[in-house]
Write an enzyme that holds these catalytic residues in place. Structure first.
Site, PDB file in Angstrom:
ATOM      1  N   CYS A  85      42.712  41.115  29.901  1.00 43.98           N
ATOM      2  CA  CYS A  85      42.163  41.512  29.294  1.00 43.98           C
ATOM      3  C   CYS A  85      42.886  42.974  28.709  1.00 43.98           C
ATOM      4  O   CYS A  85      44.492  43.272  28.484  1.00 43.98           O
ATOM      5  CB  CYS A  85      40.894  42.271  29.133  1.00 43.98           C
ATOM      6  SG  CYS A  85      40.189  42.358  27.222  1.00 43.98           S
ATOM      7  N   HIS A 173      39.319  36.220  29.537  1.00 45.96           N
ATOM      8  CA  HIS A 173      38.066  36.752  30.963  1.00 45.96           C
ATOM      9  C   HIS A 173      38.405  35.506  31.734  1.00 45.96           C
ATOM     10  O   HIS A 173      37.428  34.749  31.666  1.00 45.96           O
ATOM     11  CB  HIS A 173      36.843  37.628  30.607  1.00 45.96           C
ATOM     12  CG  HIS A 173      37.614  39.051  30.632  1.00 45.96           C
ATOM     13  ND1 HIS A 173      37.127  39.828  31.636  1.00 45.96           N
ATOM     14  CD2 HIS A 173      37.953  39.234  29.079  1.00 45.96           C
ATOM     15  CE1 HIS A 173      37.582  41.353  30.494  1.00 45.96           C
ATOM     16  NE2 HIS A 173      37.599  41.290  29.458  1.00 45.96           N
ATOM     17  N   GLU A 175      37.580  35.094  34.778  1.00 46.22           N
ATOM     18  CA  GLU A 175      36.569  35.778  35.869  1.00 46.22           C
ATOM     19  C   GLU A 175      35.104  35.165  35.922  1.00 46.22           C
ATOM     20  O   GLU A 175      33.992  34.951  36.582  1.00 46.22           O
ATOM     21  CB  GLU A 175      36.809  36.747  36.693  1.00 46.22           C
ATOM     22  CG  GLU A 175      35.982  37.765  35.921  1.00 46.22           C
ATOM     23  CD  GLU A 175      37.618  38.204  34.963  1.00 46.22           C
ATOM     24  OE1 GLU A 175      37.839  37.684  34.588  1.00 46.22           O
ATOM     25  OE2 GLU A 175      37.212  39.261  34.387  1.00 46.22           O
TER      26      GLU A 175
END
Ligand code: XMP
Length: 538
Positions: A85, A173, A175
């Site tokens: 990001c 993202h 994660e």
């Protein structure tokens, strides 16, 4: 050893990247964006054990003058880089690309299409999959030498790489849970691109830590304050493994523990072979709390008394050079984070000022572990499940659960009510998903989907309200206290949701408390989440 470094630009989910990397059995550390642990600050040389660096997201825009800035050139060409990001935008801007404000902030799920199925970073990722986006700016021109590797319908430059420089960058993202194959993408970066072996396991952590503790502490005597909680207990067992009886544990009974807790926990500690001194000091704490009803003042009074009692006991241990503490990784990151230590809403530091007063060196064997890793370590060290899976309990204990002034009478009422609530949580079986204490349902009951309610929640407790209300018992009018029940689910205590406890369970607990605990004629259930409420009432 090998490690991955995550540079934190202030994203809410930076810790989650760390968790994901560690799930791959690769050790990783999080540093603020401007605090990369260079081997040499002038030459900016990278330590040999660092195999790759991940730039996190951020609430800032790379277009703002004051945004967090790391010199990408300090890393480019020296080791593999993954930008996430904001990190992806920073690398783009630095390399001659263009980052512009989008018309609308893009937030939520999106469908990612991988341009080339044989792309290494997307190994085992389907050509189309769901990712999670959260950004206001977009990369409208890729940096020099970059190749586009994936897009979504609204974000063309959703992922790119600069092969000549070992750079990968994602606008989304990987994660977060909502990115379906995010874990695999991170694996491809960490194991594939960075070449990590993944040999950082609980067992290897224990082995290295015990060895390091032996070297560091030599023949010195060490003091540790036990609380009955997971962190201090695991720290104690690790230290005990390293230096045996030269570890002196002190467990203070402040009179604010749960019913029978001091005796139970002392017995467990002794059973584990720990050299533990139990100090009964309930009266001193009650005395210190006399006449005080303001929450912060109560916390301070308890903290101060704890230090006095602990210090007096510690003085008896001659030649002590070290004070051991059960500090864990989130505490470390929190106090050095980009945003700085978070504002004090409640004074959490049970032992604040203790190290300075005692003039001892500090040793913190769990400094690098997340909570669930501490639990796993505890299990591997053979600590019993009852201790490892215990709910968090505040240092000031029931002192902050008797609202207003604490008296012996009120404490007694609260202890009885609390014991009823907790015992029922332990015996009521549920299909709710287990909390992150690491135990599978089979380990409790042999059944795949039933576990004690206690283990399905993060934390539970009872609160004695400082009001009395009218009731009727038999033919008599009563005018007695109200007990509030609190049960929450949480990952880290920072945010929490109240648990939808089954009605039949609540009915049973309420009946039992009102029938058995003299002084209580009403039971309520707290249905507030954090924020805006907090877990504890004071
Ligand atoms: P709050 O009430 O702030 O609590 O939502 C978050 C978590 O912290 C625990 N807590 C404490 N733990 N000393 C501690 O060791 C304290 O003074 C303290 N105050 C709150 C609370 O039980 C919850 O798990």
């Amino acid at each position: 050893m090998e490690r991955i470094i995550i540079l934190d630009f202030g994203s809410q989910v930076t810790q989650v990247i760390g968790r994901r990397v560690r799930e791959l059995n690769v050790y990783c550390e999080i540093f603020p964006f401007n605090k990369f642990p260079f081997e040499n600050a002038e030459t900016k040389s990278i330590p040999k054990d660092v195999k790759g660096v991940i730039f996190s997201g951020s609430p800032y825009s790379v277009r703002d003058a004051g945004s967090p800035f790391a010199d990408v050139n300090d890393f480019v060409g020296k080791l593999p880089i993954l930008g996430i990001c904001y990190g992806a935008q920073l690398i783009a801007q630095n390399g001659g690309g263009l980052v512009e404000a989008s018309q609308t902030r893009e937030y939520g799920r999106a469908e990612l299409t991988v341009a080339n199925p044989s792309e290494a970073i997307f190994k085992d990722v389907p050509q189309k999959s769901q990712v999670w986006m959260s950004h206001g700016d977009s990369i409208t021109r890729l940096p020099e030498g970059a190749e586009l590797i994936a897009s979504t319908p609204t974000v063309k430059n959703a992922a790119y790489k600069i092969p000549s420089r070992g750079i990968y960058a994602f606008q989304f993202h990987p994660e977060v849970f909502h990115t379906q194959f995010g874990g695999i993408m991170l694996r491809n970066f960490v194991m594939g691109v960075c070449g990590c072996k993944g040999d950082w396991t609980t067992e290897s952590f224990i082995e290295t830590t015990v060895k390091q503790l032996k070297e560091k502490l030599g023949e010195d005597e060490v003091i540790l304050g036990l609380s009955g909680g997971v962190d201090s207990s695991v720290a104690a067992v690790l230290l005990n493994k390293a230096i045996g009886q030269r570890l002196h544990c002190i467990f203070v009974d402040n009179g604010l523990l749960r019913k029978n807790e001091f005796e139970d926990v002392m017995a467990q500690y002794k059973g584990m072979g720990l050299n533990v001194i139990g100090v009964r000091a309930a009266d001193r704490f009650l005395e210190a709390l006399k006449g005080i009803s303001e929450p912060e003042k109560k916390r301070k009074a308890i903290g101060k008394t704890f230090i006095e009692v602990f210090d007096a006991e510690a003085q008896k241990i001659t030649n002590a050079k070290w004070l051991a503490q059960g500090t864990i990784y989130p505490d470390v990151i929190e106090s050095s984070s980009v945003k700085g230590p978070s504002a004090t809403i409640k004074s959490h530091h049970n032992v604040g000022g203790l190290p300075e007063k005692m003039n001892l060196k500090i040793v913190e064997p769990l400094r690098s572990l997340f909570k669930d890793e501490v639990r796993r370590t505890g299990r591997a060290l053979g600590i019993k499940r009852e201790l490892i899976s215990r709910h968090p309990f505040p240092g000031p204990g029931l002192g902050i659960r008797v609202l207003g002034e604490v008296t012996a009478e009120k404490l007694q009422i609260l202890k009885e009510a609390d014991a009823i609530f907790i015992n029922n949580l332990r015996t009521y079986m549920t299909e709710l998903p287990p909390a992150s204490n690491g135990y599978a349902a089979e380990e409790y009951t042999g059944s795949k989907n039933l576990i004690p309610l206690y283990d399905a929640i993060w934390q539970a407790g009872t609160i004695l309200l400082p009001v009395r209300s009218v009731g009727v018992m038999g033919d008599e009018r009563t005018y007695e206290y109200t007990i509030a029940l609190r049960a929450v689910v949480s990952n880290d205590g920072m945010t929490a949701d109240w648990v939808h406890l089954p009605y039949d369970f609540l009915a049973k607990v309420s009946n039992e408390i009102i029938n058995k605990v003299k002084g209580v004629n009403r039971v309520c259930y707290d249905i507030s989440s954090k924020p805006p409420a907090t877990i504890e009432w004071e």
